[in-house]
Design a protein around this motif. Structure first.
Motif, short mmCIF file in Angstrom:
data_model
loop_
_atom_site.label_atom_id
_atom_site.label_comp_id
_atom_site.label_asym_id
_atom_site.label_seq_id
_atom_site.Cartn_x
_atom_site.Cartn_y
_atom_site.Cartn_z
N LEU A 13 0.83 -1.20 0.00
CA LEU A 13 0.00 0.00 0.00
C LEU A 13 0.87 1.26 0.00
O LEU A 13 0.57 2.23 -0.70
N GLY A 14 1.96 1.25 0.76
CA GLY A 14 2.88 2.38 0.77
C GLY A 14 3.53 2.59 -0.59
O GLY A 14 3.68 3.73 -1.05
N ILE A 46 1.94 16.32 -1.45
CA ILE A 46 2.84 15.63 -0.52
C ILE A 46 2.04 15.13 0.68
O ILE A 46 2.23 14.00 1.14
N LEU A 47 1.12 15.97 1.17
CA LEU A 47 0.29 15.54 2.30
C LEU A 47 -0.69 14.44 1.90
O LEU A 47 -1.05 13.60 2.71
N GLU A 48 -1.12 14.45 0.64
CA GLU A 48 -2.07 13.43 0.18
C GLU A 48 -1.45 12.07 -0.02
O GLU A 48 -2.07 11.05 0.24
N PHE A 49 -0.22 12.04 -0.55
CA PHE A 49 0.36 10.76 -0.96
C PHE A 49 1.60 10.35 -0.16
O PHE A 49 1.72 9.20 0.25
N LEU A 50 2.52 11.26 0.07
CA LEU A 50 3.77 10.85 0.72
C LEU A 50 3.61 10.63 2.22
O LEU A 50 4.21 9.71 2.78
N LEU A 51 2.82 11.45 2.88
CA LEU A 51 2.61 11.25 4.31
C LEU A 51 1.94 9.91 4.61
O LEU A 51 2.42 9.16 5.48
N PRO A 52 0.86 9.53 3.90
CA PRO A 52 0.30 8.19 4.14
C PRO A 52 1.28 7.07 3.78
O PRO A 52 1.28 6.02 4.43
N SER A 53 2.10 7.29 2.77
CA SER A 53 3.10 6.29 2.41
C SER A 53 4.10 6.07 3.53
O SER A 53 4.41 4.93 3.88
N ILE A 54 4.58 7.15 4.09
CA ILE A 54 5.53 7.05 5.21
C ILE A 54 4.87 6.37 6.40
O ILE A 54 5.48 5.51 7.06
N LEU A 55 3.62 6.72 6.67
CA LEU A 55 2.90 6.08 7.78
C LEU A 55 2.70 4.59 7.53
O LEU A 55 2.79 3.78 8.46
N CYS A 56 2.45 4.21 6.28
CA CYS A 56 2.32 2.79 5.95
C CYS A 56 3.61 2.04 6.21
O CYS A 56 3.60 0.93 6.76
N PHE A 57 4.74 2.63 5.83
CA PHE A 57 6.02 1.97 6.06
C PHE A 57 6.32 1.85 7.56
O PHE A 57 6.85 0.83 8.01
N ILE A 58 5.97 2.86 8.33
CA ILE A 58 6.18 2.79 9.78
C ILE A 58 5.29 1.72 10.40
O ILE A 58 5.75 0.92 11.23
N LEU A 59 4.02 1.69 9.99
CA LEU A 59 3.11 0.66 10.51
C LEU A 59 3.56 -0.74 10.11
O LEU A 59 3.43 -1.69 10.91
N ALA A 60 4.07 -0.90 8.92
CA ALA A 60 4.55 -2.21 8.49
C ALA A 60 5.75 -2.64 9.33
O ALA A 60 5.86 -3.81 9.70
N ARG A 61 6.63 -1.71 9.63
CA ARG A 61 7.80 -2.04 10.45
C ARG A 61 7.37 -2.43 11.86
O ARG A 61 7.86 -3.42 12.42
#
Length: 68
Positions: A13-14, A46-61
Motif C-alpha cells: 500500500l505504501g 505531498i500531504l495526500e500521498f507521501l505522508l500516508p506512504s511514510i505512515l504505511c512503512f512505519i506501521l509495516a515495520r
C-alpha cells in the motif's frame, strides 16, 4: 490471512501511494500554469500521498517487529 502477511500488505500500500504520487506529479507538472495559485511546492500532494506512504512503512515495520 496470517498476521505475518499484514506487513507485506501495508508495504504494498505504501509503494502504491508513492507510485500514485509520481503519476499525479507528472500530470500536474505537465499541466503547470504560472497563474494557478497553489500551495508552494505542491505541499497538498505531498500531504495526500507521501505522508500516508511514510505512515504505511512505519506501521509495516511495527507490525513486522510485533509479530516476529
Amino acid at each position: 490471512m496470517k498476521r505475518e502477511h499484514y506487513s507485506k500488505l501495508i508495504n504494498a500500500l505504501g509503494i502504491l501511494f508513492i507510485i500514485l504520487f509520481v503519476i499525479v506529479m507528472i500530470i500536474e507538472i505537465s499541466n503547470f500554469s504560472p497563474y494557478n495559485t497553489r500551495m508552494p511546492f505542491f505541499m497538498d500532494r505531498i500531504l495526500e500521498f507521501l505522508l500516508p506512504s511514510i505512515l504505511c512503512f512505519i506501521l509495516a515495520r511495527i507490525s513486522k517487529n510485533k509479530y516476529k
